[in-house]
Design a protein around this motif. Sequence first.
Motif, short mmCIF file in Angstrom:
data_model
loop_
_atom_site.label_atom_id
_atom_site.label_comp_id
_atom_site.label_asym_id
_atom_site.label_seq_id
_atom_site.Cartn_x
_atom_site.Cartn_y
_atom_site.Cartn_z
N PRO A 1 39.54 41.43 38.14
CA PRO A 1 40.98 41.45 38.36
C PRO A 1 41.40 41.90 39.75
O PRO A 1 42.57 41.73 40.12
CB PRO A 1 41.50 42.42 37.30
N GLY A 2 40.50 42.47 40.54
CA GLY A 2 40.83 42.89 41.90
C GLY A 2 41.24 44.35 41.99
O GLY A 2 41.71 44.95 41.02
N THR A 3 41.04 44.91 43.19
CA THR A 3 41.48 46.26 43.52
C THR A 3 42.31 46.18 44.80
O THR A 3 41.83 45.67 45.81
CB THR A 3 40.29 47.21 43.76
N LEU A 19 34.56 51.69 45.41
CA LEU A 19 35.11 50.80 44.40
C LEU A 19 33.98 50.39 43.45
O LEU A 19 32.85 50.16 43.89
CB LEU A 19 35.72 49.56 45.05
N ARG A 20 34.33 50.29 42.19
CA ARG A 20 33.31 49.97 41.18
C ARG A 20 33.58 48.64 40.53
O ARG A 20 34.72 48.31 40.18
CB ARG A 20 33.26 51.06 40.11
N VAL A 25 42.85 43.34 49.45
CA VAL A 25 42.56 43.23 48.02
C VAL A 25 41.09 42.88 47.89
O VAL A 25 40.61 41.92 48.51
CB VAL A 25 43.43 42.17 47.33
N TYR A 26 40.38 43.66 47.08
CA TYR A 26 38.94 43.49 46.93
C TYR A 26 38.63 42.91 45.55
O TYR A 26 39.08 43.42 44.53
CB TYR A 26 38.23 44.84 47.10
N ARG A 62 42.16 50.06 40.04
CA ARG A 62 42.89 48.81 40.29
C ARG A 62 43.79 48.94 41.52
O ARG A 62 44.05 47.94 42.20
CB ARG A 62 43.75 48.47 39.08
N HIS A 63 44.23 50.15 41.80
CA HIS A 63 45.04 50.41 42.98
C HIS A 63 44.60 51.74 43.58
O HIS A 63 44.27 52.67 42.83
CB HIS A 63 46.54 50.51 42.63
#
Lengths: 110, 117
Positions: free
Chosen positions: B110-112, B21-22, B88-89, B9-10
Amino acid sequence: GIQVEQSPPDLILQEGANSTLRCNFSDSVNNLQWFHQNPWGQLINLFYIPSGTKQNGRLSATTVATERYSLLYISSSQTTDSGVYFCAVGLTSNDYKLSFGAGTTVTVRA
Amino acid sequence: DAGITQSPRHKVTETGTPVTLRCHQTENHRYMYWYRQDPGHGLRLIHYSYGVKDTDKGEVSDGYSVSRSKTEDFLLTLESATSSQTSVYFCAINQAGGPWDYTDTQYFGPGTRLTVL
């Protein structure tokens, strides 16, 4: 690609007020969606509305596809309506890809 | 929320390091998307997938690659992270309606939040 313009960029409302957000797009589309991003960053789908009018509680939306615009109405605004509202458009034949506008930031004050 | 999770998430990383990122979904959706969100730009499509091992570029694909080896997972890789990839991805899926339901709705994870120093 399709250009999407949203107006106004920022909107400050007093609780209980009504407002209209606008989305203009540059080409024919058959997929138009409105999203709300809350202050915690979560994106919520509000409407799938490629044409016509829909209502969901205090929110409603109208799309006039032939004139290439859509409107999102917020009635009796509440502080929980604060956040960024995005319009996104596309063609279902193009793998459902969406082009997003830059958003309208809404702040509702108590 | 269409059963979409993102990990991490971060993340804070350094310039030049690889980052993956997954995005994981539990509802067997065919279409999956990676977006980045930057101030003043809304969301911009990086890459998307229309099936296992079927992917294509979006409007801001330079510096990113993706893979989808199974339906539920869509990976985004920054081969050598740069400060311009601080963003933010978001991952999304397309939920198409059934034969009598002409709706096609995107739902987001929810985003990373990624910071490249």
